[in-house]
Design a protein around this motif. Structure first.
Motif, PDB file in Angstrom:
ATOM      1  N   LEU A  59      47.002 -13.591  33.885  1.00  0.00           N
ATOM      2  CA  LEU A  59      45.598 -13.558  34.117  1.00  0.00           C
ATOM      3  C   LEU A  59      45.211 -14.370  35.261  1.00  0.00           C
ATOM      4  O   LEU A  59      44.333 -13.923  36.358  1.00  0.00           O
ATOM      5  N   ALA A  60      45.533 -15.677  35.475  1.00  0.00           N
ATOM      6  CA  ALA A  60      45.183 -16.583  36.563  1.00  0.00           C
ATOM      7  C   ALA A  60      45.701 -15.882  37.830  1.00  0.00           C
ATOM      8  O   ALA A  60      44.863 -15.830  38.891  1.00  0.00           O
ATOM      9  N   ALA A  61      46.775 -15.355  37.897  1.00  0.00           N
ATOM     10  CA  ALA A  61      47.457 -14.590  39.227  1.00  0.00           C
ATOM     11  C   ALA A  61      46.559 -13.465  39.651  1.00  0.00           C
ATOM     12  O   ALA A  61      46.207 -13.420  40.925  1.00  0.00           O
ATOM     13  N   ARG A  62      46.181 -12.803  38.672  1.00  0.00           N
ATOM     14  CA  ARG A  62      45.363 -11.439  38.913  1.00  0.00           C
ATOM     15  C   ARG A  62      43.955 -11.803  39.546  1.00  0.00           C
ATOM     16  O   ARG A  62      43.383 -11.520  40.337  1.00  0.00           O
ATOM     17  N   HIS A  63      43.115 -13.050  39.120  1.00  0.00           N
ATOM     18  CA  HIS A  63      41.968 -13.445  39.478  1.00  0.00           C
ATOM     19  C   HIS A  63      42.148 -14.814  40.276  1.00  0.00           C
ATOM     20  O   HIS A  63      41.244 -15.436  40.508  1.00  0.00           O
ATOM     21  N   ALA A  64      43.334 -14.776  41.279  1.00  0.00           N
ATOM     22  CA  ALA A  64      43.541 -15.919  42.172  1.00  0.00           C
ATOM     23  C   ALA A  64      42.231 -16.179  43.133  1.00  0.00           C
ATOM     24  O   ALA A  64      41.807 -15.414  43.712  1.00  0.00           O
ATOM     25  N   GLY A  65      41.867 -17.684  42.673  1.00  0.00           N
ATOM     26  CA  GLY A  65      40.759 -17.808  43.722  1.00  0.00           C
ATOM     27  C   GLY A  65      39.345 -17.877  43.074  1.00  0.00           C
ATOM     28  O   GLY A  65      38.375 -18.148  43.425  1.00  0.00           O
ATOM     29  N   ARG A  66      39.355 -16.938  42.054  1.00  0.00           N
ATOM     30  CA  ARG A  66      38.110 -16.687  41.530  1.00  0.00           C
ATOM     31  C   ARG A  66      37.789 -17.576  40.165  1.00  0.00           C
ATOM     32  O   ARG A  66      38.797 -18.217  39.937  1.00  0.00           O
ATOM     33  N   PRO A  67      36.634 -17.635  39.688  1.00  0.00           N
ATOM     34  CA  PRO A  67      36.155 -18.564  38.430  1.00  0.00           C
ATOM     35  C   PRO A  67      37.354 -18.720  37.298  1.00  0.00           C
ATOM     36  O   PRO A  67      37.744 -19.705  36.883  1.00  0.00           O
ATOM     37  N   ALA A  68      37.770 -17.363  36.866  1.00  0.00           N
ATOM     38  CA  ALA A  68      38.796 -17.533  35.762  1.00  0.00           C
ATOM     39  C   ALA A  68      40.136 -18.199  36.061  1.00  0.00           C
ATOM     40  O   ALA A  68      40.672 -19.029  35.317  1.00  0.00           O
ATOM     41  N   ASP A  69      40.679 -18.187  37.389  1.00  0.00           N
ATOM     42  CA  ASP A  69      41.654 -18.728  37.862  1.00  0.00           C
ATOM     43  C   ASP A  69      41.493 -20.177  37.929  1.00  0.00           C
ATOM     44  O   ASP A  69      42.086 -21.017  37.643  1.00  0.00           O
ATOM     45  N   ARG A  70      40.180 -20.622  38.407  1.00  0.00           N
ATOM     46  CA  ARG A  70      39.957 -21.944  38.759  1.00  0.00           C
ATOM     47  C   ARG A  70      39.887 -22.530  37.524  1.00  0.00           C
ATOM     48  O   ARG A  70      40.361 -23.912  37.339  1.00  0.00           O
ATOM     49  N   LEU A  71      39.287 -21.917  36.597  1.00  0.00           N
ATOM     50  CA  LEU A  71      39.081 -22.690  35.070  1.00  0.00           C
ATOM     51  C   LEU A  71      40.541 -22.948  34.396  1.00  0.00           C
ATOM     52  O   LEU A  71      40.770 -23.990  34.053  1.00  0.00           O
ATOM     53  N   ILE A  90      51.563 -14.982  42.062  1.00  0.00           N
ATOM     54  CA  ILE A  90      50.959 -14.929  43.572  1.00  0.00           C
ATOM     55  C   ILE A  90      51.734 -14.834  44.533  1.00  0.00           C
ATOM     56  O   ILE A  90      51.481 -13.824  45.455  1.00  0.00           O
ATOM     57  N   ASP A  91      53.052 -15.325  44.525  1.00  0.00           N
ATOM     58  CA  ASP A  91      54.001 -15.017  45.693  1.00  0.00           C
ATOM     59  C   ASP A  91      54.553 -13.812  45.763  1.00  0.00           C
ATOM     60  O   ASP A  91      54.624 -13.006  46.521  1.00  0.00           O
ATOM     61  N   ALA A  92      54.855 -13.180  44.572  1.00  0.00           N
ATOM     62  CA  ALA A  92      55.379 -12.003  44.240  1.00  0.00           C
ATOM     63  C   ALA A  92      54.307 -10.757  44.775  1.00  0.00           C
ATOM     64  O   ALA A  92      54.857  -9.786  45.199  1.00  0.00           O
ATOM     65  N   THR A  99      56.491  -4.416  36.004  1.00  0.00           N
ATOM     66  CA  THR A  99      57.827  -3.985  36.369  1.00  0.00           C
ATOM     67  C   THR A  99      58.275  -4.305  37.539  1.00  0.00           C
ATOM     68  O   THR A  99      59.621  -4.550  37.867  1.00  0.00           O
ATOM     69  N   HIS A 100      57.474  -4.822  38.686  1.00  0.00           N
ATOM     70  CA  HIS A 100      58.012  -5.153  40.007  1.00  0.00           C
ATOM     71  C   HIS A 100      57.743  -6.817  40.193  1.00  0.00           C
ATOM     72  O   HIS A 100      58.716  -7.425  40.633  1.00  0.00           O
ATOM     73  N   ALA A 101      56.511  -7.090  39.705  1.00  0.00           N
ATOM     74  CA  ALA A 101      56.166  -8.496  40.335  1.00  0.00           C
ATOM     75  C   ALA A 101      56.663  -9.460  39.275  1.00  0.00           C
ATOM     76  O   ALA A 101      57.384 -10.369  39.578  1.00  0.00           O
TER      77      ALA A 101
END
Lengths: 275, 317
Positions: B122-134, B207-209, B231-233
């Motif tokens: 979840l955090a990686a999908r929203h990297a840099g946005r509020p959800a990730d920061r929280l 995030i790297d993947a 299936t990939h990342a």
């Protein structure tokens, strides 16, 4: 994923604010604590005591003022001791050309890495009664294997650069290569590691003290206060809550502060995989 | 293939050496007693009868290597010795404490994996946005907190102020499953550190993947977002996480000891702390060997799994 600059400054300020209260209390608290007053009844509230009294009737606020210093000092000493051993071991094993010496230095650490740190501390506590110095030594010992591996990994990377080859061909001394170049080029990695290590050491020192290792049973120590005053939690929660909150602030603040301070550096020198 | 096999062989050898070393270390530490071991172990009650009893029970008049050989061969047969305090076999202590600790540990691991991976992705999908920061800030903050401090604060809030949950498991004995409310706080506290670390690792790996060329290529082919992610990342973000999962065993052990002390749960941690306080050396040795070997085996397993997932990155040995 670069965090914009104001965000990083914000996190830095947040970490600094959180860590400031317990740190100031730990370092300056004993100066302002004053004389121990007469003992009152256990677990009472009010009656001239800001935060009430503890399990043997001492003033909680005074115990709080005294209780931070042992946690902070033991943790700092243990971190320094761990590096004091890990740095030479890691550097020598990365720079030596004798494979046997390298194996001799690193293999025993691989083995020690297998023993959970708290288990090591409890094992020693069965046969000895370590004081604060003993606890610092034990926590340092538990941290040496991981720190030495990290130093070695960072030093091996730096030692493979052409600059070191050039220094070697010029006939520079081992000392100048090891400390002057390799040591200096891994400073950022070391600083990042020191931050996480200090957090881990704080955790271990506080937990060991909570379990009664390395401290007197009635010591003025935040972790000991949490443990001993638990029996009165329903009557006098302040004697437990205040030291617990201070420990949470100290550990959380340290972690946030180092993470924010080293964000940039951590990214620049980050390795592909941490061993 | 030979590279893989030699890695497996080397890793197995290291695991075997670590097991031997744990046994030696546990024995050596208790041999390191200053002066007369029997006097030191008698501690607060140094009456001659007790000292003599300890000396006889631990066979301290025999040379150390003979005792080590006896003890080690006993370990191989599953005989862990007998307690100095009660005279009961150590294996019985283990059997008594095993149930509650296994329950706590397995509940924690069962909840840890979905929570860690879910929040990390979840955090990686929203990297840099509020959800990730929280998520990032909270995990970073909670990661560092010792279990006892967090646990005692949770008790104050949820048991004392709100009265939703029982403060300890006192009176429930070993039958904890019949009282699920008493398990909520201990499991929550046990989860706190491992979840944070797992979330951070999964997030960084994802995030790297997601930024890698093969994901970009898959997207260009029009592969759906969910399929790319899961299936990939995700498999590529798994290798470091698998190792971390094994390292959390170390934390779980530390956590179990603290949590059992805090919530008065009669598990292995309580048995260990009791034995440490009574200087009951055989019980401490037995428990330490079991815990140590468990850690070695789980780390070995995790390294082999991680190697299988990402053979390019050499791990450990």
């Amino acid at each position: 994923v670069s965090a914009p600059r104001p965000l990083r400054t914000g996190r830095f300020a947040l970490g600094l604010t959180i860590v400031a209260v317990p740190l100031v209390l730990a370092l300056l608290g004993p100066v302002f604590a004053g004389d121990p007053g007469p003992r009152a009844a256990s677990f009472t509230l009010g009656d001239g005591h800001w935060l009430g009294t503890d399990f043997v009737g001492r003033d909680v606020w005074r115990q709080v003022l005294h209780g931070g210093r042992p946690v902070v000092l033991t943790a700092l000493a243990a971190t320094a001791l761990a590096y004091l051993v890990a740095l030479p071991v890691g550097l020598i094993s990365a720079l030596t050309r004798h494979r046997l010496l390298e194996e001799l230095l690193m293999r025993p650490l691989d083995v020690l890495l297998a023993v959970p740190s708290l288990l090591l501390i409890l094992l020693v506590a069965t046969v000895f009664t370590p004081g604060a110095v003993g606890l610092a030594l034990l926590v340092a010992l538990a941290n040496v294997p991981d720190a030495a591996r990290l130093v070695r990994a960072a030093a091996t990377e730096a030692a493979a650069r052409p600059a070191v080859e050039a220094l070697r061909m010029q006939g520079e001394t081992w000392w100048r290569m090891a400390v002057g170049y390799v040591g200096r080029s891994m400073l950022r990695t070391l600083a990042a590691d020191a931050g996480t290590r200090l957090t881990g050491v704080l955790y271990l020192v506080a937990t060991a003290a909570f379990l009664g290792v390395g401290v007197a049973p009635d010591a003025a120590d935040w972790a000991v206060m949490v443990d001993r005053n638990r029996t009165g939690l329903f009557v006098q929660p302040w004697a437990v809550v205040v030291p617990a909150v201070l420990i949470v602030a100290l550990t959380t603040g340290t972690n946030l502060l180092f993470d924010a301070a080293l964000d940039e550096g951590g990214r620049r020198t980050r390795k592909e995989t941490r061993p | 293939v030979s590279g893989l096999r030699s890695f497996v062989a080397r890793r197995l050898l290291l695991g075997a050496l670590q097991t031997v070393a744990v046994v030696l270390l546990v024995f050596a530490l208790t041999e390191a007693l200053p002066g007369d071991a029997a006097v030191a172990l008698a501690g607060d009650q140094p009456d001659p009868a007790r000292i003599a009893a300890i000396r006889e029970a631990m066979q301290l008049d025999r040379p150390a290597w003979e005792r080590l050989a006896d003890w080690a061969s006993g370990l191989l047969r599953g005989d862990l010795g007998t307690s100095l305090v009660s005279g009961r076999p150590v294996s019985q202590y283990l059997a008594d404490g095993f149930g509650p600790t296994l329950l706590l540990a397995s509940l924690t691991v069962v909840l840890l994996v979905p929570a860690g991976f879910g929040l990390g992705v979840l955090a990686a999908r929203h990297a840099g946005r509020p959800a990730d920061r929280l998520i990032s800030s909270v995990t970073l903050a909670v990661y560092a907190v010792p279990e006892f401090a967090l646990g005692v604060l949770l008790v104050t809030v949820f048991a004392l102020r709100l009265g939703w949950l029982p403060p300890t498991a006192v009176g429930y004995g070993t039958d904890l499953l019949a009282h699920p409310a008493a398990l909520v706080l201990p499991v929550l506290v046990l989860l706190s550190r491992p979840v944070c670390s797992l979330v951070r690792l999964v997030r960084a790996g994802m995030i790297d993947a997601l930024a890698s060329p093969y994901v970009a290529q898959a997207r260009r082919y029009g592969v759906s977002g969910a399929r790319v992610r899961y299936t990939h990342a995700l498999p590529n973000a798994l290798a470091p996480a698998a190792q971390q999962l094994a390292r959390t065993v170390d934390w779980l052990l530390c956590g179990v000891i603290v949590v059992e002390a805090l919530y008065v749960i009669p598990g292995l941690g309580t048995v260990l702390l009791g034995a440490v306080a009574e200087r009951d050396v055989p019980v401490v040795q037995g428990l330490a060997v079991v815990f140590g070997v468990l850690t070695v085996v789980l780390n070995l397993g995790a390294d082999l799994v991680a190697h299988r997932l990402a053979p390019r990155t050499g791990v450990a040995a």
